[in-house]
Write an enzyme that holds these catalytic residues in place. Structure first.
Site, PDB file in Angstrom:
ATOM      1  N   GLN A  14      93.783  51.875 -14.483  1.00 62.60           N
ATOM      2  CA  GLN A  14      93.741  50.461 -14.089  1.00 62.60           C
ATOM      3  C   GLN A  14      92.325  50.022 -13.726  1.00 62.60           C
ATOM      4  OE1 GLN A  14      95.302  49.550 -10.232  1.00 62.60           O
ATOM      5  NE2 GLN A  14      95.496  47.376 -10.638  1.00 62.60           N
ATOM      6  N   TYR A 140      98.524  63.111  -2.871  1.00 67.70           N
ATOM      7  CA  TYR A 140      97.416  62.223  -3.236  1.00 67.70           C
ATOM      8  C   TYR A 140      96.524  61.975  -2.011  1.00 67.70           C
ATOM      9  CZ  TYR A 140      95.374  57.613  -4.526  1.00 67.70           C
ATOM     10  OH  TYR A 140      94.550  56.558  -4.772  1.00 67.70           O
TER      11      TYR A 140
HETATM   12  C1  AKB Z   1      98.533  53.973  -4.884  1.00 65.46           C
HETATM   13  O1  AKB Z   1      99.394  53.125  -4.625  1.00 65.46           O
HETATM   14  O2  AKB Z   1      98.765  55.179  -4.947  1.00 65.46           O
HETATM   15  C2  AKB Z   1      97.111  53.497  -5.071  1.00 65.46           C
HETATM   16  C3  AKB Z   1      96.337  53.526  -3.791  1.00 65.46           C
HETATM   17  C4  AKB Z   1      96.635  52.573  -2.721  1.00 65.46           C
HETATM   18  O3  AKB Z   1      95.472  54.336  -3.647  1.00 65.46           O
HETATM   19  N1  AKB Z   1      97.102  52.176  -5.616  1.00 65.46           N
END
Ligand code: AKB
Length: 314
Positions: A14, A140
């Site tokens: 993106q 993440y």
């Molecule tokens: C996600 O939703 O994982 C990303 C972010 C906020 O880092 N867009």
């Protein structure tokens, strides 16, 4: 630095899609090499690259005489939960290898995107400060927070110049996000225009910090261009545009598309969103490199809707 020769990893995502064009506009077409796991669908210098393949990365850096890297390749918060070991490998181990390969190629300047996903339940939710509690609950978030620490360590220990922003949710019309928790804030616009209705996977009043893509690109370039001596944050800068809920976006879009309907069916992403913060204090970005967003929810919505068109019937 003379005109930089730039490599952008994860260029098909993106942010990458838009950032590559912005960098080419700023520094020249031939100064920017895009790279991604998937083949390119657009014009310009491109290397197809698996970010876990260190030798291929090393070759790309020396073949193109790269001086600056924007390292965007990563799995996002929702997708990252599907295979946490793969997420660790892609988001963190590949980054650590990239740091060493960059260092051995004499490359000091790197952009490493972090995220509001580094916050957790122990972080104050309102006006979240730069220096606060970090207990991320997704892989993440864990990889990005650890990546911030490695960046600061390499800056101090090896004199690197790694710069970073904790990206909030990014809203864009040029490209659609995949695998994130904030994706709904883009999907809602496309579904409003294309179908007049949207089923949202977050609950009505879930509030999250967001930013509009032109502001996000501007922030990234401002930080990368800022004099090094002005920067006081070694890990990653808090940056924000505005905060929204699915309902506030719905109401704003309704000002342009009065019949637009939204229904709510929260899924696993609700829990992720609830572990993040609702609004961000970006004091250090304002102080150190004069950051200021241009778009709020109303101007962003008008601009988004002016760019999204109803697809033609096939
Ligand atoms: C996600 O939703 O994982 C990303 C972010 C906020 O880092 N867009």
């Amino acid at each position: 630095m003379n005109n930089p020769k730039i490599l952008v990893t994860g260029s098909g995502g993106q942010i990458g899609t838009v950032l590559v064009n912005a960098l080419r506009e700023k520094y020249g077409e031939d100064q920017v090499v895009a790279s991604d796991l998937k083949p390119s669908t657009s014009q310009g210098l491109f290397v197809q690259l698996d970010i876990t393949d260190s030798e291929a990365l090393d070759a790309a850096l020396s073949d193109h005489k790269i001086t600056v890297i924007y390292h965007l390749a990563a799995l996002l918060s929702s997708k990252g939960e599907e295979n946490i070991h793969l997420t660790w490998d892609i988001n963190l181990l590949s980054y650590l290898k990239l740091l060493d390969i960059a260092k051995s190629n004499g490359i000091k300047k790197i952009f490493f995107p972090s995220t509001i996903g580094i916050y957790g339940q122990s972080t104050p939710k309102q006006n979240t400060q730069q220096h606060t509690s970090f207990e991320p609950e997704t892989m993440y978030g864990i990889t990005k927070y650890t990546g911030e620490l490695w960046s600061a360590y390499y800056n101090k220990k090896y004199g690197m110049d790694i710069r970073s922003i904790r990206y909030p949710g990014v809203i864009s019309y040029q490209s659609r996000p995949h695998g994130g928790t904030t994706d709904y804030a883009v999907d809602i616009f496309f579904e409003a225009v294309e179908k007049g209705k949207y089923e949202c996977y977050l609950s009505k009043n879930t509030k999250l910090p967001m930013i509009y893509m032109p502001d996000m690109i501007r922030a990234t370039l401002m930080l990368m261009e800022a004099p090094k001596d002005d920067l006081t944050i070694d890990m990653s800068y808090n940056v924000t545009g505005f905060s929204v809920t699915p309902d506030s976006l719905h109401q704003e879009i309704k000002k342009h598309i009065p019949d637009f309907e939204v229904t709510y069916k929260p899924d696993h992403r609700q829990q992720i969103a609830e572990s993040w913060t609702e609004s961000i204090d970006d004091y250090y970005a304002i102080k150190d490199w004069a950051w200021s967003p241009k778009f709020d929810i109303a101007t962003m919505t008008r601009d988004m809707l002016s760019h999204i068109t109803v697809p033609e019937e096939s």
